[in-house]
Write an enzyme that holds these catalytic residues in place. Structure first.
Site, PDB file in Angstrom:
ATOM      1  N   LYS A 287       1.325   7.144  13.754  1.00 12.72           N
ATOM      2  CA  LYS A 287       1.432   6.928  15.201  1.00 12.72           C
ATOM      3  C   LYS A 287       0.054   6.723  15.820  1.00 12.72           C
ATOM      4  O   LYS A 287      -0.136   5.837  16.677  1.00 12.72           O
ATOM      5  CB  LYS A 287       2.133   8.118  15.860  1.00 12.72           C
ATOM      6  CG  LYS A 287       2.258   7.988  17.383  1.00 12.72           C
ATOM      7  CD  LYS A 287       3.043   6.734  17.762  1.00 12.72           C
ATOM      8  CE  LYS A 287       2.995   6.475  19.269  1.00 12.72           C
ATOM      9  NZ  LYS A 287       3.681   7.492  20.053  1.00 12.72           N
TER      10      LYS A 287
ATOM     11  N   CYS B 120      -0.807   7.064  25.614  1.00 11.57           N
ATOM     12  CA  CYS B 120      -0.917   6.767  24.186  1.00 11.57           C
ATOM     13  C   CYS B 120      -2.225   6.065  23.824  1.00 11.57           C
ATOM     14  O   CYS B 120      -3.112   6.666  23.232  1.00 11.57           O
ATOM     15  CB  CYS B 120       0.278   5.923  23.738  1.00 11.57           C
ATOM     16  SG  CYS B 120       1.841   6.810  23.769  1.00 11.57           S
TER      17      CYS B 120
END
Length: 416
Positions: free
Chosen positions: A215, A269
């Protein structure tokens, strides 16, 4: 009777996840520490903006399968989906802050039962799933020491990072491929089987550390690509080249796909996760660090450009179009647009009119700084300088004739 799932954190990830499980027949308890959030959800309403999420939450609550609570309750599976920001330390100004993950994990201890599955969805540094296991068993040791051996033997831990994009969350939550990384193969398989309830994409099994790094790698890759585009935009400004035309032409090459530049990088993110990699291996992550520095510097370059333009006016009025970190959402987390507006106000560059159609009030970071939240037409009509920071649909459709006589600084290539 215990629930099927207990989801800790009812924000942009936790609420859609809890709701979709509930609409698939699971009994879900959603946990949040903010009373207003719990009350709102229990009324079948939402506290964040996301297309069609209100319909999903209302259906989940009215079915009786979703309810919100301030504290965790017994469940077969616990999903932790809380924020993972960064913090400044003596050695690192961008160190991971796992306070929320640790607090949420420890809060499970009183209701943890043998055979439970504990899933971390929050994007986290490598090793966080292992740390979560250690925090949880440490808390059990303090309060239920006699039960610790049985829990150690049977509780499973996995990391299943989300991969959804604000504005398309519900579609991507279902259709995107996922990764299930367990501390054991059994944990990975059990988590995979759970997400198969709604996920139509492939679910790939791996270990927790690889899932955590995957991720982070996805977001760092995007960050490096954006940094290249942002650096190109600065070079093109110096050389009097239209960067948008340049990228359009370069991308005609069959093996080139340059991303689009902007005023910086925002969101929880891409603007945050690369620092987690840098923190884990600071002497090795040279390219990743440089990309972050390029993107973090871009808002300051935009401010400098506005200041240079403002010098042409006696008392400039600046319409700043957009505060969100990306188009057509209300999410202001780590938004470069907010930083730019704040710097312009602090430096008293001119009268600042902020246009953000997706929020009703200015964020706290802009309160008391003289920034005015203003409708689009009003802001443009009064402005000497129109600064485009976000490519919201409303801005794309704006009548460009109303820009005549205005100085336009377009950081998004909106009107190219």
């Amino acid at each position: 009777m215990s629930a099927d799932l207990c989801v800790l954190g009812l924000g942009y990830i936790g609420l859609p996840t809890a709701s979709i499980f509930a609409t698939r027949g699971k009994k879900v308890v959603g946990v949040d520490v903010v009373p207003r959030v719990v009350e709102t959800i229990n009324q079948g309403k939402i506290h964040i903006q996301e297309p069609e999420l209100d319909v999903l939450v209302r259906a989940a609550v009215h079915s009786g399968n979703l309810r919100a609570s301030l504290k965790p309750e017994a469940a077969a599976t616990f999903i932790v989906a809380v924020p993972t920001p960064f913090k400044a330390t003596e050695t690192n100004p961008k160190a991971p802050d796992l306070t929320y993950v640790e607090s949420a994990t420890r809060s499970i201890a009183p209701v943890l039962a043998p055979g439970n599955l504990v899933i971390l969805e929050s994007t986290s540094p490598v090793g966080t799933t292992e740390a979560m296991r250690d925090w949880l068993f440490d808390e059990v040791q303090k309060t239920r020491p006699d039960e610790l051996p049985a829990l150690r033997e049977s509780v499973l831990f996995a990391h299943c990072p989300e991969r959804i994009l604000p504005g398309q969350m519900l579609k991507e939550l279902v259709s995107n491929d996922r990764i299930s990384g367990g501390l054991t193969p059994e944990a990975a398989e059990k988590a995979r089987d759970l997400y198969r309830l709604f996920c139509t994409g492939e679910i790939f099994l791996t270990n927790a550390r690889t899932a955590e790094m995957c991720k982070l790698t996805e977001n760092a890759s995007r960050d490096v690509g954006i940094a290249f585009a942002n650096e190109l935009s600065l070079i093109c400004d110096r050389l009097d080249i239209d960067v948008w035309e340049l990228i359009r032409l370069a991308n005609r090459h069959p093996r080139v796909k340059i991303l689009q530049p902007g005023p910086g990088v925002g969101g929880h993110c891409i603007a945050v996760d690369p620092w987690f990699i840098v923190d884990s291996a600071p002497e090795l992550a040279r390219l990743i660090r440089t990309a972050r520095e390029v993107n973090d510097d871009k808002p300051h370059r935009v401010v400098d450009r506005v200041k240079a333009c403002a010098g042409r006016f006696k008392q400039p009025v600046i319409a700043c179009l957009g505060l969100a970190f990306k188009a057509d959402i209300d999410d202001l987390r780590e938004s470069p647009a907010v930083d730019i507006v704040a710097h312009l106000a602090q430096q008293k560059v001119g009268r600042i009119l902020a246009v953000e159609p997706h929020v009703r009030a200015l964020p706290k970071s802009l309160e008391g700084k003289g920034v005015e939240l203003t409708p689009l037409d009003t802001a443009v009509s009064q402005a000497d300088i129109v600064l485009v920071l976000v490519n919201h649909r409303e801005f794309v459709q704006f009548n460009r004739r109303k820009l005549e006589g205005k100085a336009v600084i377009d950081t998004r290539g909106l009107w190219r």
